[in-house]
Design an enzyme around this catalytic site. Structure first.
Site, PDB file in Angstrom:
ATOM      1  N   ASP A  91      -8.494 -15.123  10.492  1.00 37.79           N
ATOM      2  CA  ASP A  91      -8.697 -16.447   9.928  1.00 37.79           C
ATOM      3  C   ASP A  91      -9.397 -17.310  10.978  1.00 37.79           C
ATOM      4  O   ASP A  91      -9.525 -16.927  12.137  1.00 37.79           O
ATOM      5  CB  ASP A  91      -7.385 -17.069   9.469  1.00 37.79           C
ATOM      6  CG  ASP A  91      -6.372 -17.254  10.586  1.00 37.79           C
ATOM      7  OD1 ASP A  91      -6.772 -17.287  11.757  1.00 37.79           O
ATOM      8  OD2 ASP A  91      -5.180 -17.385  10.279  1.00 37.79           O
ATOM      9  N   ASP A 262      -2.549 -12.503   1.965  1.00 37.23           N
ATOM     10  CA  ASP A 262      -1.806 -12.393   3.214  1.00 37.23           C
ATOM     11  C   ASP A 262      -0.637 -13.361   3.137  1.00 37.23           C
ATOM     12  O   ASP A 262      -0.697 -14.368   2.427  1.00 37.23           O
ATOM     13  CB  ASP A 262      -2.675 -12.763   4.423  1.00 37.23           C
ATOM     14  CG  ASP A 262      -2.789 -14.276   4.592  1.00 37.23           C
ATOM     15  OD1 ASP A 262      -2.051 -14.837   5.420  1.00 37.23           O
ATOM     16  OD2 ASP A 262      -3.587 -14.905   3.881  1.00 37.23           O
ATOM     17  N   CYS A 300      14.121   2.433  -3.196  1.00 31.58           N
ATOM     18  CA  CYS A 300      13.067   2.408  -2.176  1.00 31.58           C
ATOM     19  C   CYS A 300      13.032   3.734  -1.418  1.00 31.58           C
ATOM     20  O   CYS A 300      14.073   4.326  -1.117  1.00 31.58           O
ATOM     21  CB  CYS A 300      13.312   1.252  -1.218  1.00 31.58           C
ATOM     22  SG  CYS A 300      12.096   1.119   0.108  1.00 31.58           S
ATOM     23  N   CYS A 302      11.355   4.010   1.596  1.00 32.75           N
ATOM     24  CA  CYS A 302      10.936   3.749   2.972  1.00 32.75           C
ATOM     25  C   CYS A 302      11.887   4.459   3.944  1.00 32.75           C
ATOM     26  O   CYS A 302      13.015   4.823   3.582  1.00 32.75           O
ATOM     27  CB  CYS A 302      10.884   2.242   3.252  1.00 32.75           C
ATOM     28  SG  CYS A 302      12.481   1.484   3.631  1.00 32.75           S
ATOM     29  N   CYS A 305      15.481   2.860   4.221  1.00 36.45           N
ATOM     30  CA  CYS A 305      16.398   3.096   3.099  1.00 36.45           C
ATOM     31  C   CYS A 305      16.855   4.551   3.032  1.00 36.45           C
ATOM     32  O   CYS A 305      17.920   4.839   2.499  1.00 36.45           O
ATOM     33  CB  CYS A 305      15.721   2.686   1.785  1.00 36.45           C
ATOM     34  SG  CYS A 305      15.599   0.891   1.587  1.00 36.45           S
ATOM     35  N   HIS A 331      11.226  -2.239   6.184  1.00 35.76           N
ATOM     36  CA  HIS A 331      11.560  -2.148   4.758  1.00 35.76           C
ATOM     37  C   HIS A 331      10.785  -3.177   3.945  1.00 35.76           C
ATOM     38  O   HIS A 331      10.195  -2.839   2.908  1.00 35.76           O
ATOM     39  CB  HIS A 331      13.054  -2.365   4.533  1.00 35.76           C
ATOM     40  CG  HIS A 331      13.363  -2.635   3.087  1.00 35.76           C
ATOM     41  ND1 HIS A 331      13.440  -1.637   2.135  1.00 35.76           N
ATOM     42  CD2 HIS A 331      13.532  -3.823   2.415  1.00 35.76           C
ATOM     43  CE1 HIS A 331      13.664  -2.177   0.952  1.00 35.76           C
ATOM     44  NE2 HIS A 331      13.724  -3.501   1.090  1.00 35.76           N
TER      45      HIS A 331
END
Length: 371
Positions: A91, A262, A300, A302, A305, A331
Site C-alpha cells: 500500500d 486485505d 477445519c 488446518c 485443528c 487457524h
C-alpha cells in the site's frame, strides 16, 4: 500495463479468475494476509506458503521508516528480505499517514514518524519511488483517505487530491514488471464515488483499489458506495476492496464483482483469542473452552485443528504463552483462505447466493450469542 485478469467463471456479476503478473499468477477472489512490517504477525513466510497464501500485503509507511527502503532494496527487495516467493502488494502508506492528522497541501503530506517523532514528507512521486525500491509486484498510488463521517467538502477535497495525485503517480512510475493500481475515493457519497471511479479509470491503471471504506460507516453504507462505483471499473482489470475481511463483507463484495481483499481481522482476532469457525466466532477466553477437547473447528483441516484442542489453546492464551497467537493465527488464516476458496467454487457452480445466505445467518447468530 503489466498484468491482466482472465475470468474463468461467473455468477451474475461475481467472478473468479486468474491474475497474471510479471512474477506469475494468483487466483481470484484473493485474500491477502497483512504483513505490515514485512511480516504477518506471529507467523513466518514458510507458514504462509504452507497455508497456500498467494499474495501478502506490506506497509510502505512503516517500511520506509524502519528499516528503510534502501535497506530492503539492498537485501533483495521485499521478496528476498522476507524469503517469500509469492506475490507482494504494497500500500502507499496513505491510510497510516492520514490517521496521524498530517498537514496536507496540493503537493503532498507532512507528518511525524510514529517511531521517533521526526518530521517526514511524502508526495505521490515519493510514494512511487519508495515502493519501486521495495520491489513489490503491485504498488498503490498515494491517496487521501478521509475519516467517516466527514463533511461533504472534506470528502470532495479528498477526491480532488486523490485524482491529481494519481495522475502524478502514473507519470512517475517507471519500474519494469511492477503493476500500479489507482484508488477510488468518495466516502459514502454515491455521486462522488462514481466520479472518482471515472476519473481514476481515465488515467489508466493496471488495477483499481476501492479505498476509504470500512472506516466507521455501516455495512449498508459501504455496500451502497461499492455499488455506485464498481460498474465504472473495467472488467479486464482486478478490483481490490481495501481493508475489508470479515466473512459477510467478503462474500457481499465478491457478489458485486470484487476480486481482491486485505484485512488485519483474522490475525488481530487470533492474538486476542478469537477464533473464526463454521459456527461463527469462538472466544477462547470463555470458561466453556477450558475443558473442551474438541478442535477449534471440527470441520477445519488446518494443522492446528488436526492436533490441538480448544482446552490446550485456551491454556496457552490464559498463561500468556506466545504459541497461542501463532497457532490461532495459523487457524484463522487457514479458515479465511478456505472461505475464499469456497467462494471461488460457489461462483463457478452458480451457487454464490446460497453461500451468501449461509454466511449471513451464521454470523448474525454468532454476534447475538457469543461463544
Amino acid at each position: 500495463m503489466t498484468l491482466r485478469i482472465d475470468v474463468t467463471g461467473t455468477d451474475g456479476v461475481a467472478r473468479t479468475g486468474v491474475v497474471t503478473t510479471a512474477r506469475g499468477t494468483f487466483r481470484t477472489p484473493c485474500f491477502m494476509p497483512v504483513g505490515t512490517r514485512a511480516s504477518v504477525r506471529a507467523v513466518s513466510s514458510a507458514d504462509l506458503e504452507d497455508l497456500g497464501a498467494e499474495v501478502v500485503l506490506a506497509n510502505t509507511y512503516h517500511l520506509m521508516l524502519r528499516p528503510g527502503a534502501e535497506v530492503i532494496e539492498n537485501l533483495g527487495g521485499l521478496h528476498g528480505f522476507m524469503a517469500w516467493g509469492g506475490h507482494v502488494l504494497t500500500d502507499s502508506g496513505g491510510y497510516q499517514v492520514f490517521s496521524l492528522e498530517p498537514k496536507v497541501d496540493d503537493d503532498g503530506v507532512t507528518f511525524r514518524s510514529t517511531y521517533d517523532g521526526t518530521a517526514q514528507r511524502l508526495t505521490p512521486e515519493d510514494a512511487v519511488a519508495v515502493q519501486e525500491q521495495l520491489g513489490a509486484d503491485i504498488q498503490m498510488v498515494l491517496d487521501v483517505c478521509p475519516p467517516l463521517p466527514s463533511p461533504p467538502e472534506v470528502v470532495r477535497t479528498a477526491v480532488e487530491w486523490t485524482a491529481a495525485w494519481a495522475a502524478r503517480a502514473r507519470k512517475a512510475h517507471r519500474r519494469e514488471g511492477q503493476a500500479l493500481f489507482g484508488i477510488v475515493q468518495g466516502g459514502v457519497d454515491p455521486t462522488l464515488r462514481a466520479e472518482s471511479a471515472r476519473r481514476t479509470v481515465d488515467i489508466g491503471f493496471d488495477g483499481y483499489g476501492i479505498g476509504g471504506l470500512s472506516v466507521g460507516e455501516s455495512r449498508a453504507e459501504m455496500l451502497d458506495a461499492l455499488d455506485s462505483c464498481i460498474g465504472a471499473l473495467p472488467a479486464d482489470r482486478p478490483r481490490y476492496l481495501m481493508g475489508v475481511g470479515d466473512p459477510v463483507g467478503l462474500v457481499e463484495a465478491v457478489a458485486r464483482g470484487v476480486d481482491m481483499f486485505d484485512c488485519v481481522l483474522p490475525t488481530r482476532l487470533a492474538r486476542h483469542g478469537t477464533v473464526l469457525t463454521a459456527d461463527g466466532r469462538l472466544s477462547l477466553k470463555n470458561a466453556a473452552s477450558r475443558d473442551d477437547g474438541r478442535p477449534l473447528d471440527p470441520s477445519c483441516v488446518c494443522p492446528v485443528c488436526k492436533r490441538w484442542s480448544r482446552g490446550y489453546l485456551r491454556h496457552l492464551l490464559m498463561t500468556g504463552e506466545p504459541g497461542s497467537a501463532r497457532l490461532v493465527t495459523i487457524h484463522n488464516l487457514s479458515w479465511i483462505l478456505g472461505l475464499v476458496e469456497r467462494m471461488r467454487s460457489a461462483v463457478e457452480a452458480g451457487t454464490l447466493t446460497t453461500l451468501r445466505a449461509e454466511l449471513a445467518a451464521t454470523w448474525r447468530r454468532s454476534q447475538q450469542a457469543p461463544r
